[in-house]
Scaffold this motif. Sequence first.
Motif, PDB file in Angstrom:
ATOM      1  N   PHE A   1      47.550  53.564  51.761  1.00  0.00           N
ATOM      2  CA  PHE A   1      48.236  52.505  52.182  1.00  0.00           C
ATOM      3  C   PHE A   1      47.619  51.104  51.748  1.00  0.00           C
ATOM      4  O   PHE A   1      48.307  50.141  51.451  1.00  0.00           O
ATOM      5  N   MET A   2      46.381  51.042  51.242  1.00  0.00           N
ATOM      6  CA  MET A   2      45.533  49.751  50.690  1.00  0.00           C
ATOM      7  C   MET A   2      46.319  49.591  49.244  1.00  0.00           C
ATOM      8  O   MET A   2      46.642  48.471  48.874  1.00  0.00           O
ATOM      9  N   LYS A   3      46.453  50.482  48.825  1.00  0.00           N
ATOM     10  CA  LYS A   3      47.239  50.665  47.422  1.00  0.00           C
ATOM     11  C   LYS A   3      48.688  50.045  47.418  1.00  0.00           C
ATOM     12  O   LYS A   3      48.915  49.358  46.440  1.00  0.00           O
ATOM     13  N   ARG A   4      49.313  50.832  48.365  1.00  0.00           N
ATOM     14  CA  ARG A   4      50.828  50.232  48.559  1.00  0.00           C
ATOM     15  C   ARG A   4      50.925  48.802  48.928  1.00  0.00           C
ATOM     16  O   ARG A   4      51.694  48.223  48.130  1.00  0.00           O
ATOM     17  N   ARG A   5      49.945  48.232  49.861  1.00  0.00           N
ATOM     18  CA  ARG A   5      49.883  46.995  50.200  1.00  0.00           C
ATOM     19  C   ARG A   5      49.537  46.039  48.647  1.00  0.00           C
ATOM     20  O   ARG A   5      50.098  44.911  48.671  1.00  0.00           O
ATOM     21  N   GLU A   6      48.467  46.502  48.191  1.00  0.00           N
ATOM     22  CA  GLU A   6      48.263  45.821  46.893  1.00  0.00           C
ATOM     23  C   GLU A   6      49.282  45.730  45.889  1.00  0.00           C
ATOM     24  O   GLU A   6      49.665  44.776  45.283  1.00  0.00           O
ATOM     25  N   GLU A   7      50.102  46.861  45.722  1.00  0.00           N
ATOM     26  CA  GLU A   7      51.307  46.750  45.014  1.00  0.00           C
ATOM     27  C   GLU A   7      52.439  45.840  45.416  1.00  0.00           C
ATOM     28  O   GLU A   7      52.994  44.917  44.801  1.00  0.00           O
ATOM     29  N   GLU A   8      52.597  45.771  46.732  1.00  0.00           N
ATOM     30  CA  GLU A   8      53.323  44.904  47.384  1.00  0.00           C
ATOM     31  C   GLU A   8      53.048  43.336  47.210  1.00  0.00           C
ATOM     32  O   GLU A   8      53.835  42.551  46.876  1.00  0.00           O
ATOM     33  N   MET A   9      51.703  43.230  47.585  1.00  0.00           N
ATOM     34  CA  MET A   9      51.290  41.844  47.143  1.00  0.00           C
ATOM     35  C   MET A   9      51.221  41.215  45.629  1.00  0.00           C
ATOM     36  O   MET A   9      51.815  40.201  45.254  1.00  0.00           O
ATOM     37  N   ARG A  10      51.187  42.325  44.935  1.00  0.00           N
ATOM     38  CA  ARG A  10      51.329  42.118  43.433  1.00  0.00           C
ATOM     39  C   ARG A  10      52.602  41.711  43.070  1.00  0.00           C
ATOM     40  O   ARG A  10      53.057  40.693  42.316  1.00  0.00           O
ATOM     41  N   ASP A  11      53.486  42.385  43.587  1.00  0.00           N
ATOM     42  CA  ASP A  11      55.114  42.140  43.403  1.00  0.00           C
ATOM     43  C   ASP A  11      55.403  40.841  43.830  1.00  0.00           C
ATOM     44  O   ASP A  11      56.238  40.191  43.279  1.00  0.00           O
ATOM     45  N   THR A  12      54.845  40.281  44.846  1.00  0.00           N
ATOM     46  CA  THR A  12      55.289  39.187  45.682  1.00  0.00           C
ATOM     47  C   THR A  12      54.604  38.167  44.884  1.00  0.00           C
ATOM     48  O   THR A  12      55.382  37.210  44.653  1.00  0.00           O
ATOM     49  N   ASN A  13      53.809  38.401  44.464  1.00  0.00           N
ATOM     50  CA  ASN A  13      52.820  37.230  43.536  1.00  0.00           C
ATOM     51  C   ASN A  13      53.839  36.936  42.248  1.00  0.00           C
ATOM     52  O   ASN A  13      53.879  35.831  41.815  1.00  0.00           O
ATOM     53  N   GLU A  14      54.113  38.002  41.786  1.00  0.00           N
ATOM     54  CA  GLU A  14      54.736  37.937  40.422  1.00  0.00           C
ATOM     55  C   GLU A  14      56.181  37.437  40.650  1.00  0.00           C
ATOM     56  O   GLU A  14      56.568  36.447  39.842  1.00  0.00           O
ATOM     57  N   SER A  15      56.956  37.946  41.845  1.00  0.00           N
ATOM     58  CA  SER A  15      58.308  37.209  42.174  1.00  0.00           C
ATOM     59  C   SER A  15      58.011  35.589  42.325  1.00  0.00           C
ATOM     60  O   SER A  15      58.803  34.935  41.670  1.00  0.00           O
ATOM     61  N   THR A  16      57.093  35.461  43.323  1.00  0.00           N
ATOM     62  CA  THR A  16      56.940  33.791  43.476  1.00  0.00           C
ATOM     63  C   THR A  16      56.308  32.945  42.261  1.00  0.00           C
ATOM     64  O   THR A  16      57.047  32.167  41.836  1.00  0.00           O
ATOM     65  N   SER A  17      55.598  33.653  41.401  1.00  0.00           N
ATOM     66  CA  SER A  17      55.198  32.924  40.076  1.00  0.00           C
ATOM     67  C   SER A  17      56.559  32.616  39.284  1.00  0.00           C
ATOM     68  O   SER A  17      56.735  31.612  38.651  1.00  0.00           O
ATOM     69  N   ALA A  18      57.488  33.545  39.088  1.00  0.00           N
ATOM     70  CA  ALA A  18      58.638  33.869  38.360  1.00  0.00           C
ATOM     71  C   ALA A  18      59.522  32.574  38.966  1.00  0.00           C
ATOM     72  O   ALA A  18      60.155  31.769  38.190  1.00  0.00           O
ATOM     73  N   ARG A  19      59.833  32.676  40.211  1.00  0.00           N
ATOM     74  CA  ARG A  19      60.475  31.435  40.781  1.00  0.00           C
ATOM     75  C   ARG A  19      59.770  30.100  40.841  1.00  0.00           C
ATOM     76  O   ARG A  19      60.853  29.241  40.472  1.00  0.00           O
ATOM     77  N   VAL A  20      58.525  29.787  40.594  1.00  0.00           N
ATOM     78  CA  VAL A  20      58.028  28.651  40.486  1.00  0.00           C
ATOM     79  C   VAL A  20      58.204  28.245  39.071  1.00  0.00           C
ATOM     80  O   VAL A  20      58.551  27.031  38.784  1.00  0.00           O
TER      81      VAL A  20
END
Length: 208
Positions: A156-175
Amino acid sequence: MWGPLALLLLALSVGACKGLSFHLPPQARKCLKEELHRDVMVTGEYVVSEATAPGISTDLQVTDSSGHLLYSKTDAKKGKFAFTTDDYEIYEICFESRGQPGHFRVPDLLVTLNIKHGVEARNYEDIAKAEKLKPLEVDLRRLEDLSESIVKDFAFMKRREEEMRDTNESTSARVFYFSIFSMLCLVILATWQVFYLRRFFKTKKLIE
């Protein structure tokens, strides 16, 4: 020198005894929230002290983040509850004091709550009786369940880490794209201002 098995069993025995207590004033509401995974068994045992004034009672409700009622008890004094989580959510256990204390000051009610979940919530004595297990087999079953729970927690922690990483990457791309868009807008606006001022000065014959 204790071995890993003994230390793990000690950790299990200590973790299974955790509880909490708090004071509940008249006509007040106090809640406990906990974030739990899917398919986790949760058990709770509560004791509410007797009210010293007539007409004072305490209600207990257990709900999830969607507002679904999992357990409800009116005039809760002493009892147990149990449920299994359907999804990864935040679950809330609320005690609410009802009734008018009158003109006299009423002491706060003392609420004692003991919550167990996962491996802690399973009754291995009943499992041992039902499956006719020996004490060592019960300990091995407890260790097996604990290991499975730890593996699920890490997954579960690994899946959450992957979700957070994808969110960070998506946010960085949008910025990044928003920054480029803002720079282009500024360049276009500055260019328009230059041409506008040049034409204005030419109209006023200030420049040729």
